[in-house]
Design an enzyme around this catalytic site. Structure first.
Site, short mmCIF file in Angstrom:
data_model
loop_
_atom_site.label_atom_id
_atom_site.label_comp_id
_atom_site.label_asym_id
_atom_site.label_seq_id
_atom_site.Cartn_x
_atom_site.Cartn_y
_atom_site.Cartn_z
N ASP A 30 30.84 43.53 41.44
CA ASP A 30 32.25 43.92 41.38
C ASP A 30 32.38 45.38 41.81
OD1 ASP A 30 34.87 44.82 40.23
OD2 ASP A 30 34.90 42.75 39.51
N ILE A 31 33.38 45.69 42.63
CA ILE A 31 33.55 47.07 43.09
C ILE A 31 34.21 47.96 42.02
CG2 ILE A 31 33.60 46.45 45.53
CD1 ILE A 31 36.67 46.91 45.41
N ASN A 87 39.59 34.09 34.72
CA ASN A 87 40.99 34.33 34.40
C ASN A 87 41.83 33.35 35.21
OD1 ASN A 87 40.27 36.62 32.82
ND2 ASN A 87 40.16 37.84 34.68
N GLY A 93 45.40 37.18 33.46
CA GLY A 93 44.75 38.34 34.06
C GLY A 93 44.14 38.10 35.43
N GLN A 94 44.46 36.97 36.07
CA GLN A 94 43.88 36.67 37.37
C GLN A 94 44.52 37.55 38.43
OE1 GLN A 94 44.24 32.57 38.66
NE2 GLN A 94 42.70 32.85 40.24
N HIS A 100 36.93 32.21 40.72
CA HIS A 100 35.77 33.09 40.53
C HIS A 100 35.54 33.31 39.05
CE1 HIS A 100 39.20 35.88 40.44
NE2 HIS A 100 38.42 36.74 39.81
N HIS A 102 33.53 35.97 36.20
CA HIS A 102 32.97 37.28 35.95
C HIS A 102 31.75 37.11 35.05
CE1 HIS A 102 36.63 39.56 37.27
NE2 HIS A 102 37.18 38.39 37.02
#
Length: 114
Positions: A30-31, A87, A93-94, A100, A102
Site C-alpha cells: 500500500d502506498i 471494505n 470505507g471502500q 481488494h 488489506h
C-alpha cells in the site's frame, strides 16, 4: 476497466511494488500504509466489491485467503497475528471500487476498528 485504478495496476500500466501474484490476484504494498506491513490483495478480475462475489467464484475467495496466509509468513507477521479485511461501499470505507483485501500487521490492532 480502463478507468479503474486497480485494474490499471493489475495490467501493469501503473507501477506498484508487487510482493505476490498468481492466476487470480496480485498483492502490492500500500502506498499509504496504516501498519508496518500493509499489503493490498487485488483480484485480477474486476468486481466492484465482495458484494459481487457469488457461488461461481469460490476459487477466488479461497485463493485470496491462502495468498494472505502465505504473504503473512513471508512478511514475518504470521506468528504474532495480522488482520485481513475488505471494505464494501462508501459507509464501509471502500475508496476504490475494485475487490481488494488489506493485509495489516506488525503492530497491535485495536478494536473496534472504525
Amino acid at each position: 476497466m480502463t478507468d479503474c485504478l486497480f485494474c490499471r495496476i493489475v495490467a501493469g500500466e501503473i507501477p506498484a511494488e508487487r510482493v505476490y501474484e498468481d492466476a487470480n490476484l496480485i498483492a502490492i504494498r500500500d502506498i499509504n500504509p496504516q501498519a508496518p506491513v500493509h499489503i493490498l490483495l487485488l483480484s485480477r478480475k474486476h468486481l466492484a466489491s465482495i458484494a459481487e462475489i457469488d457461488l461461481a467464484d469460490p476459487v477466488l475467495m479461497h485463493t485470496l485467503a491462502v495468498a494472505a496466509a502465505k504473504i503473512a509468513v513471508i512478511e514475518g507477521i504470521a506468528g504474532r497475528g495480522y488482520r485481513l479485511l475488505t471494505n464494501t461501499g462508501s459507509e464501509g470505507g471502500q475508496a476504490v471500487a475494485h475487490l481488494h483485501f488489506h493485509l495489516l500487521g506488525g503492530r497491535q490492532m485495536g478494536w473496534p476498528p472504525g
